[in-house]
Write a protein that holds these residues in place. Sequence first.
Motif, PDB file in Angstrom:
ATOM      1  N   UNK A 184      20.087  43.332  14.374  1.00 42.18           N
ATOM      2  CA  UNK A 184      19.842  42.473  15.758  1.00 42.18           C
ATOM      3  C   UNK A 184      19.244  41.014  15.378  1.00 42.18           C
ATOM      4  N   UNK A 185      19.455  40.227  16.195  1.00 38.31           N
ATOM      5  CA  UNK A 185      19.038  38.866  16.034  1.00 38.31           C
ATOM      6  C   UNK A 185      18.055  38.446  17.192  1.00 38.31           C
ATOM      7  N   UNK A 186      17.038  37.842  16.684  1.00 41.30           N
ATOM      8  CA  UNK A 186      16.049  37.551  17.508  1.00 41.30           C
ATOM      9  C   UNK A 186      15.958  35.817  17.232  1.00 41.30           C
ATOM     10  N   UNK A 187      16.114  35.151  18.684  1.00 39.32           N
ATOM     11  CA  UNK A 187      15.926  33.864  18.734  1.00 39.32           C
ATOM     12  C   UNK A 187      14.538  33.591  18.979  1.00 39.32           C
ATOM     13  N   UNK A 188      14.104  32.471  18.109  1.00 38.86           N
ATOM     14  CA  UNK A 188      12.388  31.979  18.472  1.00 38.86           C
ATOM     15  C   UNK A 188      12.541  30.853  19.198  1.00 38.86           C
ATOM     16  N   UNK A 189      12.062  30.763  20.283  1.00 35.28           N
ATOM     17  CA  UNK A 189      11.983  29.634  20.972  1.00 35.28           C
ATOM     18  C   UNK A 189      10.468  28.924  21.375  1.00 35.28           C
ATOM     19  N   UNK A 190      10.681  27.529  21.375  1.00 36.42           N
ATOM     20  CA  UNK A 190       9.424  26.752  21.518  1.00 36.42           C
ATOM     21  C   UNK A 190       9.830  25.786  22.752  1.00 36.42           C
ATOM     22  N   UNK A 191       8.970  25.873  23.809  1.00 38.55           N
ATOM     23  CA  UNK A 191       9.122  25.077  25.005  1.00 38.55           C
ATOM     24  C   UNK A 191       8.079  23.945  24.910  1.00 38.55           C
ATOM     25  N   UNK A 192       8.179  22.909  24.628  1.00 37.08           N
ATOM     26  CA  UNK A 192       7.375  21.745  24.485  1.00 37.08           C
ATOM     27  C   UNK A 192       7.319  20.915  25.767  1.00 37.08           C
ATOM     28  N   UNK A 193       7.895  21.567  26.864  1.00 36.24           N
ATOM     29  CA  UNK A 193       8.036  20.947  28.262  1.00 36.24           C
ATOM     30  C   UNK A 193       8.755  19.345  28.099  1.00 36.24           C
ATOM     31  N   UNK A 194       8.263  18.342  28.261  1.00 36.07           N
ATOM     32  CA  UNK A 194       9.006  17.169  27.845  1.00 36.07           C
ATOM     33  C   UNK A 194       8.482  16.313  26.706  1.00 36.07           C
ATOM     34  N   UNK A 195       7.653  16.709  25.729  1.00 37.04           N
ATOM     35  CA  UNK A 195       7.286  16.239  24.498  1.00 37.04           C
ATOM     36  C   UNK A 195       8.293  16.430  23.392  1.00 37.04           C
ATOM     37  N   UNK A 196       8.462  15.528  22.541  1.00 36.23           N
ATOM     38  CA  UNK A 196       9.340  15.718  21.577  1.00 36.23           C
ATOM     39  C   UNK A 196       8.561  16.569  20.452  1.00 36.23           C
ATOM     40  N   UNK A 197       9.203  17.646  19.901  1.00 34.93           N
ATOM     41  CA  UNK A 197       8.884  18.355  18.813  1.00 34.93           C
ATOM     42  C   UNK A 197       9.202  17.801  17.456  1.00 34.93           C
ATOM     43  N   UNK A 198       8.186  17.810  16.573  1.00 33.03           N
ATOM     44  CA  UNK A 198       8.297  16.940  15.438  1.00 33.03           C
ATOM     45  C   UNK A 198       8.027  18.084  14.156  1.00 33.03           C
ATOM     46  N   UNK A 237      13.304  18.069  23.096  1.00 38.25           N
ATOM     47  CA  UNK A 237      12.372  18.295  23.977  1.00 38.25           C
ATOM     48  C   UNK A 237      12.732  19.341  25.016  1.00 38.25           C
ATOM     49  N   UNK A 238      11.660  19.846  25.515  1.00 39.05           N
ATOM     50  CA  UNK A 238      11.776  21.004  26.292  1.00 39.05           C
ATOM     51  C   UNK A 238      12.098  22.362  25.598  1.00 39.05           C
ATOM     52  N   UNK A 239      12.746  23.203  26.117  1.00 42.33           N
ATOM     53  CA  UNK A 239      12.957  24.606  25.364  1.00 42.33           C
ATOM     54  C   UNK A 239      14.145  24.550  24.518  1.00 42.33           C
ATOM     55  N   UNK A 240      13.872  24.857  23.106  1.00 47.02           N
ATOM     56  CA  UNK A 240      14.831  24.689  22.159  1.00 47.02           C
ATOM     57  C   UNK A 240      14.698  26.005  21.225  1.00 47.02           C
ATOM     58  N   UNK A 241      15.814  26.602  20.953  1.00 46.06           N
ATOM     59  CA  UNK A 241      15.895  27.628  19.922  1.00 46.06           C
ATOM     60  C   UNK A 241      15.629  26.986  18.326  1.00 46.06           C
ATOM     61  N   UNK A 242      14.647  27.191  17.840  1.00 45.60           N
ATOM     62  CA  UNK A 242      14.157  26.688  16.623  1.00 45.60           C
ATOM     63  C   UNK A 242      14.439  27.539  15.449  1.00 45.60           C
ATOM     64  N   UNK A 243      14.850  28.792  15.721  1.00 42.71           N
ATOM     65  CA  UNK A 243      15.247  29.609  14.517  1.00 42.71           C
ATOM     66  C   UNK A 243      15.870  30.899  15.129  1.00 42.71           C
ATOM     67  N   UNK A 244      16.688  31.617  14.258  1.00 47.40           N
ATOM     68  CA  UNK A 244      17.291  32.716  14.534  1.00 47.40           C
ATOM     69  C   UNK A 244      16.854  33.617  13.341  1.00 47.40           C
ATOM     70  N   UNK A 245      16.395  34.762  13.724  1.00 50.72           N
ATOM     71  CA  UNK A 245      15.941  35.879  12.561  1.00 50.72           C
ATOM     72  C   UNK A 245      16.842  36.958  12.678  1.00 50.72           C
ATOM     73  N   UNK A 246      17.659  37.334  11.605  1.00 55.26           N
ATOM     74  CA  UNK A 246      18.432  38.498  11.596  1.00 55.26           C
ATOM     75  C   UNK A 246      17.602  39.733  10.946  1.00 55.26           C
ATOM     76  N   UNK A 247      17.820  40.824  11.632  1.00 53.12           N
ATOM     77  CA  UNK A 247      16.978  42.036  11.351  1.00 53.12           C
ATOM     78  C   UNK A 247      17.933  43.006  10.996  1.00 53.12           C
ATOM     79  N   UNK A 248      17.400  43.963  10.238  1.00 54.18           N
ATOM     80  CA  UNK A 248      18.028  45.482   9.890  1.00 54.18           C
ATOM     81  C   UNK A 248      16.903  46.465  10.559  1.00 54.18           C
TER      82      UNK A 248
END
Length: 177
Positions: free
Chosen positions: A58-72, A129-140
């Motif tokens: 399976x794959x798990x998407x990790x999402x961060x929602x910064x609303x309207x602020x830029x993610x650095x 900005x907003x909701x973005x997928x920052x990583x995908x983790x692949x799992x066994x």
Amino acid sequence: MKILICITMLMAAAASRDLMTHRAASAQSFASALSDSAPADLADARQEVAAQRAVRFASVDVMIDTKDLPLAVYQLEFSATKEIVKIVGIEGSSHEAFREAPHYDPQAIQRERVILAAFNTAAADKLPRGKVRIATIHLQITGDVEPVYQVNASVIATVDGKPIDAAVTVQTTRAPL
């Protein structure tokens, strides 16, 4: 004397044959009794063992929602149910600023826990900005139990290192069979 030895040998051979016949009959009787009394239990046990050993991905998407602020910058810990999950791969974001896989300990990916971290020094208008997928983790995943995932952010910041009160979520997707 020769006749006595021959008779003794014949008697020993007959006794040995009778013993072997008796053992074979006992084994056959035991096997018959076992198959008569427990075929459903044995089939159920085999199915249970097969389900426990079944491996899927399976794959798990990790999402961060910064609303309207830029993610650095971000640093977070991802973990899953122990003993049934192994991390087999990690890939980067859907956004150009974090497209490369985040930094992590390569030895950690054969376990159920990993710390991910990434940063980008680009101008604010180049950062997500907003909701973005920052990583995908692949799992066994081993077994038929659904894993439980947990993610804890230790750092989420915008330009100049200003902390962001952002939501971090995970979304599971199954790989096609």
